[in-house]
Write an enzyme that holds these catalytic residues in place. Structure first.
Site, PDB file in Angstrom:
ATOM      1  N   GLY A 328      51.522  56.783  25.670  1.00  0.00           N
ATOM      2  CA  GLY A 328      52.982  56.767  25.716  1.00  0.00           C
ATOM      3  C   GLY A 328      53.502  55.437  25.192  1.00  0.00           C
ATOM      4  O   GLY A 328      52.766  54.445  25.141  1.00  0.00           O
ATOM      5  N   GLN A 336      51.023  45.586  29.864  1.00  0.00           N
ATOM      6  CA  GLN A 336      50.064  46.279  29.001  1.00  0.00           C
ATOM      7  C   GLN A 336      50.206  45.943  27.507  1.00  0.00           C
ATOM      8  O   GLN A 336      49.430  46.441  26.700  1.00  0.00           O
ATOM      9  CB  GLN A 336      50.215  47.791  29.168  1.00  0.00           C
ATOM     10  CG  GLN A 336      49.811  48.320  30.534  1.00  0.00           C
ATOM     11  CD  GLN A 336      49.747  49.822  30.532  1.00  0.00           C
ATOM     12  OE1 GLN A 336      48.788  50.421  30.047  1.00  0.00           O
ATOM     13  NE2 GLN A 336      50.769  50.451  31.070  1.00  0.00           N
ATOM     14  N   ASP A 442      50.032  25.282  66.020  1.00  0.00           N
ATOM     15  CA  ASP A 442      48.973  26.293  65.890  1.00  0.00           C
ATOM     16  C   ASP A 442      47.957  26.136  67.013  1.00  0.00           C
ATOM     17  O   ASP A 442      46.815  25.741  66.819  1.00  0.00           O
ATOM     18  CB  ASP A 442      48.286  26.135  64.530  1.00  0.00           C
ATOM     19  CG  ASP A 442      47.249  27.222  64.278  1.00  0.00           C
ATOM     20  OD1 ASP A 442      47.419  28.332  64.809  1.00  0.00           O
ATOM     21  OD2 ASP A 442      46.281  26.940  63.545  1.00  0.00           O
TER      22      ASP A 442
END
Length: 669
Positions: A328, A336, A442
């Site tokens: 296509g 692409q 943390d």
């Protein structure tokens, strides 16, 4: 639309070949005649009403068409003056049946199916011409101006003339103008000329476009020599190869349509992208390679199905050397484009051609893709994908995400590289980054309920597998519930570290007091977690802190072996050193003992090692644990400073992404 085939001629120049039947019944291969080929191609392209003019061997022709049993509505019109008139009079005899759009052709014409298909699909009226063939001395030429046919005849040899054949697609308004002029000629007893003489008097009034088919076959057969040339060309066409590549695991009408177009060019070979190639470029495949390959093998008209291992076509093109590659036109831009450029360059090395068909956006197909993405995001599908990625690729990469938006960045970021594409395989939900985003230290201060909310936010808008930072796992009794909750949410892996007590981030190493859990206790926690899990897809990874805490390689390997035997699905080894040698040494020693259990690394410090080098050494998962957080906060800090310094937002806007681009990341549903 109807077809009009002119078969009233005598065909004397064919000699003995037309001594018992009209020229259109001449065999052009062991399987077909000129006429049977024309009729089959018309039927395949949706034309079922055919008018055939007859003359010499009238009944032989009618009986032959009936014997073909093609299911076409064929009407025969005899030209009683076939031996003293030209085909202009045959058209006149059939005029009452021609009140429609028309495909007009001579009965001695042989053409490729793609020629007929393209002319049928052309929006206006058109005539076949060729810009690449030389002008014939005795056959039709078309005088072309502005892309449209102005005159047709054997006499035109000027620079604006092109080789032409009597193959037309005529819309009803244009056809009526020409047909009326044909009737005027015949009724004035001018019946021995070409029908094109009447066309020429109209001087372009019919708006017939000069449809250039270039080198594609569209030739008439007047002599045995013509027959030999055309038969050889048909044999060549039948042996042409066409290559297409697919990544889909859903066959829809758009795929079937382009497959049918490709089949008309030659023997169709379909390349199916490998699982690894799809994962690197697109979403995770719902079906593995072998099932996708079998799906295409069962489509009628595909001669062979092969694996395409990468997004690059080059290896397969150099091996197969197809005459055509079909795709296509949606790869003219974007990720692409470089692949397309490589295809063109590779085809040029041996004379192959790229055929591109318009890409048609289809709302139903888009809806199918949305449903597929939704399915990939469901807990049961998402949970099992990490194991499948490891089986397919051998190495998986994970990027830190701490919110829905950062999850979308990980989900949608794709880079073009080396004729292919790369993207992350999974998301890492880090305790450090989750805590930092909330402005908390943390130290396992952010409770699991809050951390699960982060998972929910990310799962709602993404589909990639999730690896969860489980800190120490907490008490064994609590850890079993964490495992079940993570499983239920669709998390693929939890990583727990073999420390105990109040958690201190590993980046501090021995700078702060940190206590390593005993091998026995941590093994028991792993075993309890494995016993609690309900599915085979969920993975528990044991994170070993021996190198961080400077306990030595021997201790690290001993723990790795014990935790593996306790049921750990993967082993994570960590280090604060920039030199990766101790990490690679651990991998080497562990692989000597165990060749299959996945090894996880977090190369925050030893960040010079490439993923390819890790994979070659035996590593299976590479986690980029905090880069989005570390890059995001300086950018935000800089934006705030610029506004304060300049008393306005302009300087800040220069470094900001437009908000509409951010919004594009966010799905509407």
């Amino acid at each position: 639309m109807k077809a009009l085939i002119l078969n009233s001629g005598l065909g004397h120049r064919m000699g003995v070949l037309t001594s018992e039947h009209p020229k259109c019944m001449t065999e052009i291969s062991s399987r077909e005649t000129i006429l049977s080929r024309q009729l089959n191609l018309l039927k395949r392209n949706g034309i079922t009403e055919v008018i055939i003019t007859t003359g010499y061997f009238d009944q032989v022709l009618i009986q032959y068409c009936e014997s073909l049993d093609l299911g076409l509505d064929i009407k025969f019109v005899n030209n009683p003056l076939y031996d003293s008139t030209n085909y202009i009079y045959s058209i006149y005899c059939a005029r009452e049946l021609l009140d429609d759009d028309i495909i007009l052709m001579h009965g001695d014409l042989v053409f490729e199916e793609s020629v007929l298909e393209d002319m049928i699909n052309y929006s206006g009226s058109c005539m076949k011409v060729s810009s690449t063939l030389p002008l014939p001395e005795k056959d039709f030429k078309a005088v072309v101006s502005g892309g449209f046919v102005r005159k047709v005849g054997v006499e035109y040899m000027q620079s604006d003339a092109m080789e032409a054949q009597a193959l037309y697609k005529l819309l009803k308004p244009d056809w009526r103008i020409w047909l009326d002029k044909i009737a005027a000629y015949c009724e004035s007893n001018d019946r021995k000329c070409y029908a094109e003489k009447a066309l020429n008097e109209l001087d372009g009034e019919c708006n017939i476009y000069a449809y250039d088919v270039k080198d594609r076959l569209c030739s008439e057969i007047d002599t045995p020599e013509d027959l030999a040339v055309v038969a050889a060309k048909l044999s060549e066409i039948e042996n042409r190869t066409v290559y297409m590549c697919f990544s889909t695991d859903m066959i829809h009408s758009g795929h079937i349509a382009i497959i049918h177009k490709a089949q008309k060019l030659g023997k169709l070979i379909v390349g199916v992208l490998s699982d690894e190639a799809i994962i690197s470029y697109k979403r995770f495949p719902l079906m593995p390679f072998e099932e996708r390959k079998a799906m295409f093998e069962n489509i009628k008209g595909i001669s062979r199905v092969v694996e395409q291992k990468t997004l690059s076509y080059k290896e397969n093109l150099e091996s197969i050397k197809p005459d055509y590659v079909v795709h296509g036109d949606d790869w003219l831009h974007g990720i692409q484009k470089s692949i397309r450029d490589e295809v063109i360059a590779t085809l040029a090395t041996y004379g192959g051609k790229l055929i591109e068909y318009p890409y048609s956006k289809n709302d139903k197909i888009d809806e199918m893709e949305k449903r597929t993405r939704l399915e990939l995001s469901t807990p049961d599908i998402r949970r099992g994908r990490l194991k499948k990625v490891l089986e397919m690729k051998g190495l998986a990469t994970a990027m830190e995400a701490h919110s829905g938006l950062t999850g979308l960045i990980v989900e949608n970021t794709v880079v073009e590289q080396d004729g292919g594409a790369r993207q992350f395989d999974a998301m890492w939900i880090s305790s450090l980054c989750d805590s930092t985003a909330k402005g908390k230290p943390d130290i396992e201060l952010v409770d699991m309920t809050s951390r699960f909310r982060t998972i929910d936010d990310i799962c709602e808008v993404t589909s990639k597998p999730i690896i969860f930072d489980g800190d120490t796992g907490g008490l064994t009794e609590h850890f079993v519930y964490t495992v079940r909750s993570l499983e239920r949410m669709g998390v693929s892996m939890v990583i727990i570290e073999d420390k105990t007590g109040l958690k201190k981030n590993s980046l501090f190493g021995t700078e702060v007091a940190q206590t390593q859990e005993s091998i026995e206790n941590f093994s028991a926690k792993i075993a309890a977690g494995k016993k609690a899990q309900r599915t085979k897809d969920f993975m528990i990874c044991a994170r070993i802190e021996s190198l961080i805490l400077e306990q030595g390689m021997e201790d690290a390997i001993a723990r790795a072996k014990a935790f593996t035997e306790a049921g750990a699905d993967a082993i994570m080894i960590h280090s604060r050193k920039k030199d990766p040698s101790e990490i690679l040494e651990f991998v080497r020693l562990y692989r000597e003992w165990n060749a299959t259990t996945p090894i996880v690394v977090v190369p925050t410090s030893f960040n010079t090692v490439t993923e390819e080098e890790f994979k070659a050494a035996g590593v299976n998962i590479v986690i980029y644990a905090n880069q989005l957080t570390r890059s995001g906060f300086p950018a935000m800090q800089n934006a705030a400073r610029l506004i304060l310094e300049n008393h306005r937002a302009k300087e800040c806007d220069d470094i900001c992404m437009p908000f509409k681009e951010i919004i594009r990341l966010i799905p509407e549903e």
